[in-house]
Design an enzyme around this catalytic site. Structure first.
Site, mmCIF file in Angstrom:
data_model
loop_
_atom_site.group_PDB
_atom_site.id
_atom_site.type_symbol
_atom_site.label_atom_id
_atom_site.label_comp_id
_atom_site.label_asym_id
_atom_site.label_seq_id
_atom_site.Cartn_x
_atom_site.Cartn_y
_atom_site.Cartn_z
ATOM 1 N N ILE A 234 69.744 -79.728 48.709
ATOM 2 C CA ILE A 234 70.707 -80.677 47.836
ATOM 3 C C ILE A 234 70.038 -81.855 47.927
ATOM 4 C CG2 ILE A 234 72.988 -81.652 47.950
ATOM 5 C CD1 ILE A 234 73.309 -78.607 48.043
ATOM 6 N N HIS A 235 69.000 -81.824 46.598
ATOM 7 C CA HIS A 235 67.888 -82.689 46.449
ATOM 8 C C HIS A 235 68.360 -84.186 46.683
ATOM 9 C CE1 HIS A 235 64.837 -79.703 45.675
ATOM 10 N NE2 HIS A 235 65.730 -78.941 45.066
ATOM 11 N N ASP A 236 69.538 -84.443 45.684
ATOM 12 C CA ASP A 236 70.005 -85.824 45.602
ATOM 13 C C ASP A 236 70.660 -86.491 46.734
ATOM 14 O OD1 ASP A 236 69.292 -85.560 42.961
ATOM 15 O OD2 ASP A 236 71.220 -84.786 42.265
#
Length: 308
Positions: A234-236
């Site tokens: 979940i990069h963000d």
């Protein structure tokens, strides 16, 4: 005391998890959202922002921003994030979009909240680039500016060298790095910002909001593989985790540029890792992540958002 955060975002499943995490966590006061094209069209990202807020029962001002990159053609990713850019059973978007451009909303928030404000730009960067052009004092007005994008010392995820957000609008990313000292949170750490399979399963087997959030968490169920891990990144959310707990990410200062030449490295970050240019550092780059602490912070916020 909670930190006031303005999000510039292109929801997107990982953006949706990030917003759920931020909205649910007591340490963050979400004071506004601006939307930008990226994971899907600006019409969809704006609709999705309202849907995420509505699903959790939150009221946050939303401003629609840029519907295309400054220079390049828009490339979307519905094949990853689903039709209209967001998986799951989401409500109809019934929120009111403000009659102010996303770039102007960023400047407005900076003037209203000053050094109490953190800006988190987690999509392509035309809104932030325009805001910096209109208000050059912006970096001095606010407490911090986080970017989710780029790949400083690792490979890309949409080309061999470029990360998706920077590749979508290299001209905007270049302008932002020239005009502001930012915290760049790129693939160097976000590929490891994974959620545990157990957490996904906990939500997948639940009813209501949690079932929808489970589809945001595991937004590539048909891909079969995940970069460098056995679970989705979940990069963000790595940005929000560090805003909540500054021990999550480790930063080092480097001089950065973005390739805008149109060649095979278009959109790639050029990081002067060894100081060969003699240029002063212009960015703080995330180089390490405490994955266990990241997961703790993410899970706490998302559980609160999805509480029924």
């Amino acid at each position: 005391m909670s930190r006031k955060v303005f999000f510039d975002t292109d929801p997107g499943c990982d953006d949706a998890v990030m917003l759920a995490m931020a909205l649910g966590h007591d340490a963050i006061d979400v004071v506004g959202l601006s939307t930008v094209c990226g994971n899907t069209t600006i019409e969809n990202t704006t609709r999705n922002a309202h849907a995420i807020l509505g699903l959790g029962g939150y009221d946050v001002p939303v401003s629609r921003g840029c519907g295309r990159p400054l220079v390049d053609d828009l490339t979307t990713a519905e094949w990853i994030h689903g039709e209209n850019g967001l998986h799951g059973d989401i409500p109809d978007a019934d929120g009111n979009t403000r009659d102010i451009h996303g770039a102007d909303a960023i400047v407005e928030a900076a003037h209203e909240y000053g050094d109490e404000l953190t800006i988190a730009a987690v999509g392509p960067l035309p809104n932030l680039a325009i805001a910096l052009a209109k208000e050059p004092r912006l970096p001095d007005l606010v407490d911090d500016i986080y970017l989710m994008g780029g790949a400083a010392m690792t490979t890309g995820n949409v080309t061999p060298m470029a990360e998706a957000n920077f590749h979508n609008d290299p001209a905007a990313a270049s302008r932002v790095l020239q005009d502001a000292t930012t915290r760049m949170v790129g693939l160097d750490v976000t590929n490891r910002a994974t959620v545990s399979p157990e957490f996904i399963e906990e939500f997948r087997t639940a009813d209501g909001i949690r079932g929808t959030v489970a589809q945001w968490l595991d937004y590539r169920p048909d891909s079969g593989t995940y970069p460098l891990a056995d679970a989705p990144a979940i990069h963000d959310a790595a940005v929000v985790a560090d805003i909540i707990d500054e021990t999550v990410l480790t930063f080092e200062e480097y001089y950065l540029e973005v390739d805008t030449t149109g060649g095979p490295c278009h959109g790639a970050v050029i990081c002067d890792e060894y100081g060969t240019t003699d240029n002063e550092p212009n960015s703080r780059v995330a180089v390490d992540i405490d994955v266990d602490r990241y997961r703790e912070v993410l899970e706490a916020g998302v559980r609160a958002y999805a509480a029924e």
